[in-house]
Design an enzyme around this catalytic site. Sequence first.
Site, mmCIF file in Angstrom:
data_model
loop_
_atom_site.group_PDB
_atom_site.id
_atom_site.type_symbol
_atom_site.label_atom_id
_atom_site.label_comp_id
_atom_site.label_asym_id
_atom_site.label_seq_id
_atom_site.Cartn_x
_atom_site.Cartn_y
_atom_site.Cartn_z
ATOM 1 N N ASP A 73 30.033 35.924 24.127
ATOM 2 C CA ASP A 73 31.619 35.969 24.696
ATOM 3 C C ASP A 73 32.342 35.108 23.837
ATOM 4 O O ASP A 73 32.486 34.014 23.618
ATOM 5 C CB ASP A 73 31.570 35.448 26.157
ATOM 6 C CG ASP A 73 33.176 35.387 26.711
ATOM 7 O OD1 ASP A 73 34.067 35.374 25.789
ATOM 8 O OD2 ASP A 73 33.371 35.091 27.744
ATOM 9 N N GLN A 84 37.385 33.028 23.435
ATOM 10 C CA GLN A 84 38.349 31.659 23.139
ATOM 11 C C GLN A 84 37.873 31.234 21.600
ATOM 12 O O GLN A 84 38.246 30.395 21.291
ATOM 13 C CB GLN A 84 37.729 30.558 23.978
ATOM 14 C CG GLN A 84 38.032 30.800 25.495
ATOM 15 C CD GLN A 84 39.785 30.927 25.540
ATOM 16 O OE1 GLN A 84 40.553 30.272 24.753
ATOM 17 N NE2 GLN A 84 40.124 31.545 26.769
ATOM 18 N N LYS A 89 44.297 37.089 23.289
ATOM 19 C CA LYS A 89 44.153 35.573 23.143
ATOM 20 C C LYS A 89 43.978 35.187 21.593
ATOM 21 O O LYS A 89 43.933 34.368 21.300
ATOM 22 C CB LYS A 89 42.719 35.315 23.853
ATOM 23 C CG LYS A 89 42.713 35.362 25.111
ATOM 24 C CD LYS A 89 41.333 34.813 25.818
ATOM 25 C CE LYS A 89 41.252 35.294 27.302
ATOM 26 N NZ LYS A 89 41.919 34.691 28.309
HETATM 27 N N1 PLP Z 1 35.566 35.007 28.676
HETATM 28 C C1 PLP Z 1 36.403 33.937 28.307
HETATM 29 C C2 PLP Z 1 35.787 32.552 27.691
HETATM 30 C C3 PLP Z 1 37.780 33.858 28.714
HETATM 31 O O1 PLP Z 1 38.466 32.675 28.508
HETATM 32 C C4 PLP Z 1 38.171 35.045 29.221
HETATM 33 C C5 PLP Z 1 39.842 35.125 29.561
HETATM 34 O O2 PLP Z 1 40.353 33.856 30.104
HETATM 35 C C6 PLP Z 1 37.483 36.111 29.422
HETATM 36 C C7 PLP Z 1 36.255 36.188 29.093
HETATM 37 C C8 PLP Z 1 38.085 37.098 30.017
HETATM 38 O O3 PLP Z 1 38.921 38.099 28.889
HETATM 39 P P1 PLP Z 1 39.871 39.067 29.545
HETATM 40 O O4 PLP Z 1 40.474 38.767 30.930
HETATM 41 O O5 PLP Z 1 40.940 39.118 28.512
HETATM 42 O O6 PLP Z 1 39.241 40.331 29.536
#
Ligand code: PLP
Length: 401
Positions: free
Chosen positions: A192, A195, A218
């Site tokens: 993932d 960030q 992000k």
């Molecule tokens: N993973 C992490 C570490 C995140 O910070 C986020 C969003 O805050 C997500 C996954 C999910 O991202 P998205 O809402 O853009 O799909």
Amino acid sequence: MESLRLQFPALQQAGLIYLDNAATTQKPHDVIEAMSQFYLRDNANVHRGAHRLSARATRAFEGARATLAQFINAPAQHEVIFTRGTTEAMNLLASSLATMQLHPGDHVLVDQWAHHASIVPWQQACHRHGATLHAIPMTAAGRLDFDAFRALLRQHPKVVVLTGISNALGCRVELEPFIAAAKAVGATVIIDGAQMVAHSHIDVQALGCDFFAFSGHKMYGPTGIGALWGKTELLEAMPPYQFGGEMIASVSFEHSSFNQLPFKFEAGTPAIAEAIGLGAAAQWLMRQDRHSVAAHEQQLLQYAQQQLRQLDGITLYSAFADNVGSLAFNVDGEHHQDIGVWLDQAGIAVRCGHHCCQPLMQHLGVKGTCRLSVAAYNTHAEIDAVIAAISDYLEFIDDDA
Ligand code: PLP
């Protein structure tokens, strides 16, 4: 800094200090312009169009894919699948990869600080396939516990999901040893990277993972778009995730055959303008001196940590010197939302809550935290304003008592 900030229209509003970048970043002119130009000039559906507008739209859309491949050093463009973001990328894997790999009695590992976007799709996949989800614990000091991870690997998990940088805490994990250890027991490793992308140079080949997921919004790009990178041999072996137009090779009422990569995983009309905007965001990031930006962000976080430590009645969480992007804290005895509202009255945008990490909050023994999160355009003066506002709050509750 002035010229950098001028590139972000939203930052030109008077009295706004934007420190909620881990939730979403502001967008530079380049991104807004790329999307506007698409709608003003090139708007058409992509692929198979005979006319020139469709050819231009397709070129821009596939150009964005090529840019993203370069941005993360993917070996091939067809390994970059457009998704709505990290969440959809994870759902794609927890549907398609899980169908291929998970069987009753199998194990899946997700880290303790994982976002719900990693936990819930894999938890549900485990329920569907009779597998068990385990949390990779954190040490008492607040790092991901490598020894405990190695112990969990003795169960030969089929899938390991690692969050490179915690959105709730800002702490990072040295991914390479974790990935190597997981690969050594035959696990498929998913990162993932939500960030990571705005703050560090990404090289999926050097990381050695199998999949890498991220979100456009992000990394200074638009919402509603992101990408999943995966190795060709895995993506080719996996069944489609969604069905419909674009993802097929041929269809009859009895049978369908499926398109080649990446289209096999991109059913329906894609988010064309958003993909083009994401390409522009990646181009914008690649034009920055990323080393200097990372050093600047690191200094801001260090400064914020130091200043908050000097105030009485503040608890910091996993506030390390090598944190990236975010800093989590609470004012002792106060509800995190009250701090958020107080800061908003001073024009400061931070995020207060569980940050989509309820299992992490349970581990920390709190309902939520306040999180300030920085981007390239933030300044020391903005951190000073946060510290001043929190000092005022401490005085206010002291007077009240
Ligand atoms: N993973 C992490 C570490 C995140 O910070 C986020 C969003 O805050 C997500 C996954 C999910 O991202 P998205 O809402 O853009 O799909």
